[in-house]
Scaffold this active site. Structure first.
Site, mmCIF file in Angstrom:
data_model
loop_
_atom_site.group_PDB
_atom_site.id
_atom_site.type_symbol
_atom_site.label_atom_id
_atom_site.label_comp_id
_atom_site.label_asym_id
_atom_site.label_seq_id
_atom_site.Cartn_x
_atom_site.Cartn_y
_atom_site.Cartn_z
ATOM 1 N N THR A 121 44.726 50.427 -3.485
ATOM 2 C CA THR A 121 44.375 51.452 -4.483
ATOM 3 C C THR A 121 44.223 50.770 -5.835
ATOM 4 O OG1 THR A 121 45.702 52.997 -3.238
ATOM 5 C CG2 THR A 121 45.126 53.644 -5.487
ATOM 6 N N PHE A 152 44.113 55.597 3.318
ATOM 7 C CA PHE A 152 44.803 56.896 3.169
ATOM 8 C C PHE A 152 45.972 56.951 4.147
ATOM 9 C CE2 PHE A 152 40.374 57.610 1.910
ATOM 10 C CZ PHE A 152 40.539 58.186 0.652
ATOM 11 N N PHE A 249 52.314 69.416 3.041
ATOM 12 C CA PHE A 249 52.705 69.019 1.677
ATOM 13 C C PHE A 249 53.169 70.197 0.819
ATOM 14 C CE2 PHE A 249 52.050 64.431 1.162
ATOM 15 C CZ PHE A 249 51.712 64.180 2.474
ATOM 16 N N CYS A 260 53.194 54.854 -3.572
ATOM 17 C CA CYS A 260 51.857 55.310 -3.997
ATOM 18 C C CYS A 260 51.860 56.456 -5.005
ATOM 19 C CB CYS A 260 51.047 55.702 -2.773
ATOM 20 S SG CYS A 260 50.604 54.263 -1.789
HETATM 21 C C1 UDX Z 1 50.021 48.110 -1.698
HETATM 22 C C2 UDX Z 1 50.064 49.281 -2.645
HETATM 23 O O1 UDX Z 1 51.359 49.835 -2.664
HETATM 24 C C3 UDX Z 1 49.066 50.324 -2.293
HETATM 25 O O2 UDX Z 1 48.963 51.273 -3.299
HETATM 26 C C4 UDX Z 1 47.735 49.736 -2.140
HETATM 27 O O3 UDX Z 1 46.817 50.694 -1.689
HETATM 28 C C5 UDX Z 1 47.750 48.538 -1.229
HETATM 29 O O4 UDX Z 1 48.711 47.638 -1.649
HETATM 30 P P1 UDX Z 1 51.440 47.692 0.438
HETATM 31 O O5 UDX Z 1 50.705 47.205 1.646
HETATM 32 O O6 UDX Z 1 52.577 48.618 0.611
HETATM 33 O O7 UDX Z 1 50.365 48.488 -0.429
HETATM 34 O O8 UDX Z 1 51.863 46.437 -0.473
HETATM 35 P P2 UDX Z 1 52.930 45.329 -0.149
HETATM 36 O O9 UDX Z 1 53.813 45.759 0.961
HETATM 37 O O10 UDX Z 1 53.476 44.910 -1.461
HETATM 38 O O11 UDX Z 1 52.028 44.158 0.464
HETATM 39 C C6 UDX Z 1 51.187 43.322 -0.268
HETATM 40 C C7 UDX Z 1 51.113 41.954 0.438
HETATM 41 O O12 UDX Z 1 50.194 41.119 -0.248
HETATM 42 C C8 UDX Z 1 52.436 41.212 0.484
HETATM 43 O O13 UDX Z 1 52.725 40.812 1.808
HETATM 44 C C9 UDX Z 1 52.218 39.990 -0.423
HETATM 45 O O14 UDX Z 1 52.948 38.859 -0.017
HETATM 46 C C10 UDX Z 1 50.711 39.795 -0.288
HETATM 47 N N1 UDX Z 1 50.068 39.069 -1.377
HETATM 48 C C11 UDX Z 1 50.306 39.381 -2.660
HETATM 49 C C12 UDX Z 1 49.163 38.039 -1.083
HETATM 50 O O15 UDX Z 1 48.935 37.717 0.070
HETATM 51 N N2 UDX Z 1 48.530 37.388 -2.107
HETATM 52 C C13 UDX Z 1 48.779 37.673 -3.398
HETATM 53 O O16 UDX Z 1 48.194 37.050 -4.301
HETATM 54 C C14 UDX Z 1 49.702 38.702 -3.690
HETATM 55 C C1 UDX Z 2 50.882 58.639 0.496
HETATM 56 C C2 UDX Z 2 49.610 59.406 0.925
HETATM 57 O O1 UDX Z 2 49.957 60.533 1.732
HETATM 58 C C3 UDX Z 2 48.660 58.495 1.647
HETATM 59 O O2 UDX Z 2 47.461 59.172 2.012
HETATM 60 C C4 UDX Z 2 48.388 57.385 0.653
HETATM 61 O O3 UDX Z 2 47.278 56.686 0.793
HETATM 62 C C5 UDX Z 2 49.642 56.589 0.397
HETATM 63 O O4 UDX Z 2 50.532 57.484 -0.252
HETATM 64 P P1 UDX Z 2 53.173 57.924 1.591
HETATM 65 O O5 UDX Z 2 53.604 57.685 0.175
HETATM 66 O O6 UDX Z 2 53.394 56.852 2.575
HETATM 67 O O7 UDX Z 2 51.614 58.276 1.640
HETATM 68 O O8 UDX Z 2 53.941 59.213 2.149
HETATM 69 P P2 UDX Z 2 53.735 60.795 2.024
HETATM 70 O O9 UDX Z 2 53.950 61.369 3.367
HETATM 71 O O10 UDX Z 2 52.481 61.144 1.346
HETATM 72 O O11 UDX Z 2 54.977 61.223 1.110
HETATM 73 C C6 UDX Z 2 55.066 60.856 -0.250
HETATM 74 C C7 UDX Z 2 56.290 61.472 -0.877
HETATM 75 O O12 UDX Z 2 56.152 62.881 -0.962
HETATM 76 C C8 UDX Z 2 57.589 61.240 -0.106
HETATM 77 O O13 UDX Z 2 58.640 60.952 -1.007
HETATM 78 C C9 UDX Z 2 57.849 62.553 0.599
HETATM 79 O O14 UDX Z 2 59.224 62.782 0.834
HETATM 80 C C10 UDX Z 2 57.291 63.532 -0.425
HETATM 81 N N1 UDX Z 2 56.860 64.821 0.176
HETATM 82 C C11 UDX Z 2 55.815 64.852 1.052
HETATM 83 C C12 UDX Z 2 57.523 65.990 -0.185
HETATM 84 O O15 UDX Z 2 58.467 65.956 -0.997
HETATM 85 N N2 UDX Z 2 57.094 67.168 0.347
HETATM 86 C C13 UDX Z 2 56.036 67.254 1.215
HETATM 87 O O16 UDX Z 2 55.704 68.371 1.654
HETATM 88 C C14 UDX Z 2 55.385 66.046 1.583
#
Ligand code: UDX
Ligand code: UDX
Length: 431
Positions: A121, A152, A249, A260
């Site tokens: 994102t 998503f 939701f 996120c």
């Molecule tokens: C993250 C964000 O939270 C989300 O909003 C976005 O859409 C995608 O990136 P997530 O997969 O949860 O999602 O991130 P994270 O678990 O921190 O993983 C990122 C990975 O990239 C890590 O494994 C890190 O080591 C790696 N990384 C980071 C690289 O390989 N190269 C870099 O330069 C920096």
């Molecule tokens: C979210 C989006 O749903 C996903 O599409 C996106 O790209 C990444 O971010 P995620 O953060 O993994 O996913 O979980 P999600 O199920 O969306 O919940 C987010 C937060 O909202 C959580 O803390 C959850 O507990 C809270 N939540 C969700 C509520 O409090 N009430 C609800 O009805 C649904």
């Protein structure tokens, strides 16, 4: 086409699995050698139901490889997905340093045409920056295209969301790039939206911000439900049957957390402020969410008098069930506040662990629910792990000193808990 995924976190590992499952040859690249070593053995470095088995399957078949070697990986793949993290900076704007690093790596090591796709994102307009970063890092000119293809994925449901997406959004100004991405997703049965890069980037932010708003609306409404002695869960059921609203939701609770929603809402708000088109609804969403956990904590404090020297059992640490992710978890805020107010905190979560930070050292981490409940003056449920719904409170109540239950996820039946002898309060569901 063979595919390279840069970043093997939640998003990257899931995306790699999806393309392998669709029959493509995929490589995951990460700077973290420990993660890559585990992945090579078909093991995951985080908890995500069903994902490890699918990764192991494709590692065994040879369709999914993992590496830390940027040069060979970038040179050897034509389609490159950027899936690195985009955390918030202290000022609230997204930190693009990892996106920049990945773009510069691509520019530096590219040896021919590449299609570069951002799945992380990223703020609106980032794709233009990615293009500029790649160009500036090139050692010799090579053609490339860039496209946006936002993820998503919900943590805890990432496999389901990735294998059966409800839409595929492709943002690019280039017909060849769109065609290539459509080919990669040819086996998926869902609507495709081909649009401009900026639109694709905004669709992602707008979706997350809308869902955060939907939750927050229910959280605020739950406070009103408390005044009227109306059950917010029933209100949600009644509302959700209207197809224009939909049932998902609408679950009131301690507020949204995770990697996120908090950062994406903040980024959108900050960008809009800078452009002098403030998003007032989202400003309020952030404020309501910020105070949502204190709403339940205030109820507990009122009941106990104060928290000093009280034993508080915390059930659930992860920001939601089926993940070990604790980023922006409301439970962390609650624990922090309880410790500040001199409570004794005992914590149980089926998979999530506390950060190794000095401020949490006073917490007693328990490996059984019963241990967390030992001599408790109150229970605060922070994550709706399904296993918590199966607990036999009639049997468990003997472990507690006082029968006080504060349900941060409106998981329990208020009448049932009161029937067992508990003083029970949720968030607008006590009736
Ligand atoms: C993250 C964000 O939270 C989300 O909003 C976005 O859409 C995608 O990136 P997530 O997969 O949860 O999602 O991130 P994270 O678990 O921190 O993983 C990122 C990975 O990239 C890590 O494994 C890190 O080591 C790696 N990384 C980071 C690289 O390989 N190269 C870099 O330069 C920096
Ligand atoms: C979210 C989006 O749903 C996903 O599409 C996106 O790209 C990444 O971010 P995620 O953060 O993994 O996913 O979980 P999600 O199920 O969306 O919940 C987010 C937060 O909202 C959580 O803390 C959850 O507990 C809270 N939540 C969700 C509520 O409090 N009430 C609800 O009805 C649904």
């Amino acid at each position: 086409m063979n595919i390279l995924i840069i970043g093997t976190g939640y998003v990257g590992a899931t995306t790699a699995m999806v393309f392998a499952e669709s029959g493509w040859q995929v490589t995951g690249l990460d700077v973290d050698a420990g993660k890559i070593e585990r992945l090579r053995q078909g093991r995951l470095h985080f908890h995500e139901p069903g994902l490890e088995d699918l990764i192991a399957k494709h590692v065994s078949s040879g369709r999914l490889l993992f590496t830390t070697d940027k040069e060979t990986a970038i040179a050897g793949h034509e389609v490159i997905f950027i899936c690195v993290g985009t955390p918030s900076q202290p000022d609230g704007n997204a930190d693009l340093r990892y996106i920049r690093q990945a773009s510069e790596d691509i520019g530096h090591w590219m040896n021919g045409y590449k299609l570069v796709v951002t799945k992380s994102t990223v703020p609106i307009g980032t794709q233009e920056q990615v293009k500029a970063w790649i160009e500036a890092a090139q050692r010799q000119p090579h053609l490339f295209d860039v496209a946006s293809n936002p993820e998503f994925l919900r943590e805890g449901k990432a496999v389901e969301d990735a294998l059966r997406p409800d839409r595929i959004v492709i943002g690019t100004d280039n017909a060849k790039a769109a065609e290539q991405l459509l080919t990669l997703y040819q086996s998926f049965q869902c609507p495709r939206i081909i649009t401009t890069p900026r639109t694709a980037e905004l669709i992602k932010y707008a979706s997350n911000a809308f869902l955060a708003t939907k939750i927050t609306y229910m959280n605020e409404l739950a406070r009103l439900c408390d005044e009227f002695e109306v059950n917010v869960n029933e209100v949600a059921t009644g509302m959700g049957l209207d197809p224009r609203i939909g049932p998902s939701f609408l679950q009131a609770g301690l507020g949204y957390g995770g990697s996120c929603f908090p950062k994406d809402v903040l980024e959108l708000v900050m960008t809009a402020r800078k452009l002098q088109v403030p998003l007032r609804i989202l400003e309020e969403v952030m404020e309501v969410n910020r105070t949502q956990f204190t709403y339940l904590l205030d109820k507990a404090r009122t009941r106990l008098g104060d928290f000093a020297n009280k034993n508080i059992a915390i059930l659930g640490l992860a920001f939601k069930p089926d993940t070990n992710d604790i980023r922006e978890a409301p439970a962390l805020r609650i624990i922090h506040e309880l410790l500040l107010e001199q409570a004794n905190v005992r914590l149980f979560d089926p998979v999530a662990t506390l950060p190794a930070h000095a401020s949490y050292q006073a917490v007693t981490v328990c490996s059984l629910v019963e241990e967390a409940l030992h001599n408790a003056d109150a229970v605060i449920l922070c994550t709706e792990w399904p296993a918590f719904g199966q607990l036999d409170w009639e049997n468990l109540k003997g472990h507690l000193k006082q029968l006080n239950f504060f349900d941060g996820r409106n998981m329990m039946d208020a009448r049932l808990m009161r029937g067992i002898g508990f003083y029970y309060q949720g968030i607008g569901n006590d009736y």
